[in-house]
Design a protein around this motif. Sequence first.
Motif, mmCIF file in Angstrom:
data_model
loop_
_atom_site.group_PDB
_atom_site.id
_atom_site.type_symbol
_atom_site.label_atom_id
_atom_site.label_comp_id
_atom_site.label_asym_id
_atom_site.label_seq_id
_atom_site.Cartn_x
_atom_site.Cartn_y
_atom_site.Cartn_z
ATOM 1 N N THR A 169 0.834 -1.200 0.000
ATOM 2 C CA THR A 169 0.000 0.000 0.000
ATOM 3 C C THR A 169 0.870 1.251 0.000
ATOM 4 O O THR A 169 0.625 2.187 -0.769
ATOM 5 N N ALA A 171 2.422 1.694 -3.401
ATOM 6 C CA ALA A 171 1.438 2.219 -4.356
ATOM 7 C C ALA A 171 1.162 3.694 -4.097
ATOM 8 O O ALA A 171 1.006 4.489 -5.042
ATOM 9 N N THR A 213 2.020 7.215 -6.724
ATOM 10 C CA THR A 213 1.139 8.284 -7.199
ATOM 11 C C THR A 213 1.940 9.540 -7.515
ATOM 12 O O THR A 213 1.582 10.295 -8.419
ATOM 13 N N ASP A 219 -0.251 11.564 -10.212
ATOM 14 C CA ASP A 219 -1.675 11.288 -10.093
ATOM 15 C C ASP A 219 -2.199 11.730 -8.716
ATOM 16 O O ASP A 219 -2.269 10.939 -7.768
ATOM 17 N N LYS A 257 -5.211 12.594 -7.828
ATOM 18 C CA LYS A 257 -6.469 11.956 -7.463
ATOM 19 C C LYS A 257 -6.203 10.616 -6.777
ATOM 20 O O LYS A 257 -6.809 10.293 -5.760
ATOM 21 N N ALA A 258 -5.285 9.826 -7.316
ATOM 22 C CA ALA A 258 -4.946 8.543 -6.699
ATOM 23 C C ALA A 258 -4.329 8.756 -5.313
ATOM 24 O O ALA A 258 -4.602 8.000 -4.382
ATOM 25 N N GLU A 309 -6.910 9.053 -2.604
ATOM 26 C CA GLU A 309 -7.641 7.833 -2.276
ATOM 27 C C GLU A 309 -6.978 7.042 -1.151
ATOM 28 O O GLU A 309 -7.614 6.195 -0.534
ATOM 29 N N TYR A 322 2.086 17.766 -7.103
ATOM 30 C CA TYR A 322 1.678 16.952 -8.249
ATOM 31 C C TYR A 322 1.599 17.761 -9.544
ATOM 32 O O TYR A 322 1.296 17.211 -10.590
ATOM 33 N N ARG A 370 -5.617 2.900 4.991
ATOM 34 C CA ARG A 370 -5.601 4.333 4.704
ATOM 35 C C ARG A 370 -4.690 5.012 5.719
ATOM 36 O O ARG A 370 -4.629 4.633 6.888
#
Length: 158
Positions: free
Chosen positions: A43, A46, A50, A55, A57-58, A61, A90, A143
């Motif tokens: 996690t 990943a 981003t 990214d 937006k990712a 999340e 970003y 999260r």
Amino acid sequence: MRKNLSRLFFASSLGLAVTLAGPALAADSTVSNSDLAKQVMQTETAFAKTMEARDHKAFTEFLADETIFFSTKKVLHGKQEVATAWKRFYEGPAAPFSWAPETVEVLESGKLALSSGPVRDPQGKLVATFTSIWRQESPGVWRIVFDKGNDVCDCAKP
């Protein structure tokens, strides 16, 4: 009277269903602590990708609604405030920094985990370290709830 009995029956049935489903809703105890640590490592990796992928937006999340990020200027509270403050990182074609997890530890309960590792500038120079706390919100879904970076000493400078 009949309406009250119907409501009572519905409430009792709902209570029984929740009681019987309780164990199924609990965290999967068959997942080992080692497997949970692998989930958090994946996690965090990943999450870091981003930035590389540009990214935003990712990125958002991965944030818990009540996330807290410590920055040099102020503490950022909540998903929206963190997302807004980090949007600038970003923008543009190249990532201003990168990070990667080196260490992950998960509580025995499997509910919280800590990840930490290096933060590097675009040339690969170590400029900081990060520490993040992750919460398992559902099986396999982690999260970030706390994040703090710390600058490293530039020992080449006097």
